[in-house]
Scaffold this motif. Structure first.
Motif, PDB file in Angstrom:
ATOM      1  N   ASN A   1      -7.931 -14.425 -22.253  1.00  7.14           N
ATOM      2  CA  ASN A   1      -7.203 -14.931 -23.423  1.00  7.14           C
ATOM      3  C   ASN A   1      -7.806 -16.271 -23.847  1.00  7.14           C
ATOM      4  O   ASN A   1      -7.149 -17.308 -23.815  1.00  7.14           O
TER       5      ASN A   1
ATOM      6  N   LYS B   1      -8.528 -17.673 -26.574  1.00 13.34           N
ATOM      7  CA  LYS B   1      -7.951 -18.405 -27.700  1.00 13.34           C
ATOM      8  C   LYS B   1      -6.709 -19.203 -27.296  1.00 13.34           C
ATOM      9  O   LYS B   1      -6.550 -20.354 -27.679  1.00 13.34           O
ATOM     10  N   ASN B   2      -5.812 -18.567 -26.551  1.00 11.58           N
ATOM     11  CA  ASN B   2      -4.484 -19.131 -26.347  1.00 11.58           C
ATOM     12  C   ASN B   2      -4.201 -19.667 -24.948  1.00 11.58           C
ATOM     13  O   ASN B   2      -3.176 -20.312 -24.736  1.00 11.58           O
TER      14      ASN B   2
ATOM     15  N   CYS C   1     -14.318 -21.602 -38.889  1.00  7.04           N
ATOM     16  CA  CYS C   1     -13.162 -20.696 -38.840  1.00  7.04           C
ATOM     17  C   CYS C   1     -12.107 -21.098 -39.870  1.00  7.04           C
ATOM     18  O   CYS C   1     -11.506 -20.245 -40.526  1.00  7.04           O
TER      19      CYS C   1
ATOM     20  N   ASN D   1      -9.623 -17.985 -39.676  1.00  6.96           N
ATOM     21  CA  ASN D   1      -9.797 -16.861 -38.762  1.00  6.96           C
ATOM     22  C   ASN D   1     -10.484 -17.310 -37.474  1.00  6.96           C
ATOM     23  O   ASN D   1     -11.710 -17.313 -37.380  1.00  6.96           O
ATOM     24  N   ILE D   2      -9.691 -17.641 -36.476  1.00  3.38           N
ATOM     25  CA  ILE D   2     -10.215 -18.141 -35.209  1.00  3.38           C
ATOM     26  C   ILE D   2     -11.003 -17.066 -34.448  1.00  3.38           C
ATOM     27  O   ILE D   2     -11.811 -17.374 -33.568  1.00  3.38           O
ATOM     28  N   GLU D   3     -10.810 -15.811 -34.806  1.00  3.09           N
ATOM     29  CA  GLU D   3     -11.564 -14.717 -34.168  1.00  3.09           C
ATOM     30  C   GLU D   3     -13.070 -14.855 -34.401  1.00  3.09           C
ATOM     31  O   GLU D   3     -13.875 -14.282 -33.668  1.00  3.09           O
ATOM     32  N   LEU D   4     -13.464 -15.617 -35.414  1.00  4.09           N
ATOM     33  CA  LEU D   4     -14.884 -15.780 -35.743  1.00  4.09           C
ATOM     34  C   LEU D   4     -15.559 -16.875 -34.919  1.00  4.09           C
ATOM     35  O   LEU D   4     -16.744 -17.137 -35.101  1.00  4.09           O
TER      36      LEU D   4
ATOM     37  N   TRP E   1     -16.899 -17.229 -32.068  1.00  4.97           N
ATOM     38  CA  TRP E   1     -18.150 -16.949 -31.355  1.00  4.97           C
ATOM     39  C   TRP E   1     -19.252 -16.421 -32.263  1.00  4.97           C
ATOM     40  O   TRP E   1     -20.327 -16.052 -31.779  1.00  4.97           O
ATOM     41  N   LYS E   2     -19.014 -16.370 -33.565  1.00  3.19           N
ATOM     42  CA  LYS E   2     -19.996 -15.840 -34.509  1.00  3.19           C
ATOM     43  C   LYS E   2     -20.957 -16.901 -35.036  1.00  3.19           C
ATOM     44  O   LYS E   2     -21.808 -16.615 -35.866  1.00  3.19           O
TER      45      LYS E   2
END
Length: 196
Positions: free
Chosen positions: A109, A111-112, A159, A165-168, A170-171
């Motif tokens: 996890n 992110k959190n 992001c 969008n924190i999901e990005l 690692w992009k």
């Protein structure tokens, strides 16, 4: 508004491949030379404001970049790297060995999970969002702003711009002393260039 984002120069913890957030690692000689290269690259830009993490590696980078300019640096803890808590200044293998349960939770996890005595990436993102709102309040549309910070925080800037969008996270790459430019026009952020 033009915002020049700079990651600090190479630090000793970078060389040793250690997780370094709140830990106050110093620049190496290479890191100082890298900052001097950026100073030359940005020497003709007149900055209206400068914001910097309060960690030594970022402070020293900013001071080198601005050594020929008479401008005050605003040190801002919102620009500090994610606090790695009990993982601070340890290598990945050390973390896995010393804190197997915590490191497993962190990986599952990322992110959190708030690292004990530290914070989560999501908590760092709240700091970045708050700082970005501060930038948005600057009322000079043609202003040039310099921000000297850390790799993880730079990724969170991107992001934020890309719909929060924190999901990005690692992009993106964020290399030592890379200079990126983001712009704020007509109430809209966009990425002009990354790591030039």
């Amino acid at each position: 508004m033009n915002v020049y984002l700079v990651r600090h120069g190479q630090s000793q913890s970078n060389v040793e491949r250690r997780y370094c957030g709140n830990y106050d690692s110093n620049l190496t000689d290479i890191g100082r030379k890298q900052a001097e290269t950026v100073r030359q690259k940005l020497q003709y830009i007149n900055f209206d404001a400068v914001f910097c993490s309060d960690r030594t590696r970022a402070k020293e980078t900013a001071q080198i970049i601005l050594k020929d300019k008479n401008i005050k640096i605003a040190y801002d803890v919102r620009l500090n790297e994610t606090n790695f808590g009990i993982f601070e200044n340890k290598k990945y293998d050390e973390i896995k060995k010393l804190y197997p349960e915590e490191s497993t939770q962190w990986e599952r996890n990322w992110k959190n999970y708030a690292i004990p005595e530290g914070e989560s990436v999501a908590m760092s993102f709240e700091r970045v969002k708050n700082f970005m709102k501060r930038l948005e309040s600057i009322q000079q549309p043609d202003s040039n702003v310099l921000v000297v910070t850390h790799g993880g925080i730079l990724r969170l800037f991107y992001c934020y711009i890309l719909n929060h969008n924190i999901e990005l996270f690692w992009k993106f790459s964020a290399k030592n002393i890379g200079v990126s430019v983001i712009k704020y026009e007509y109430d809209n952020w966009y990425i002009d260039s990354i790591g030039i």
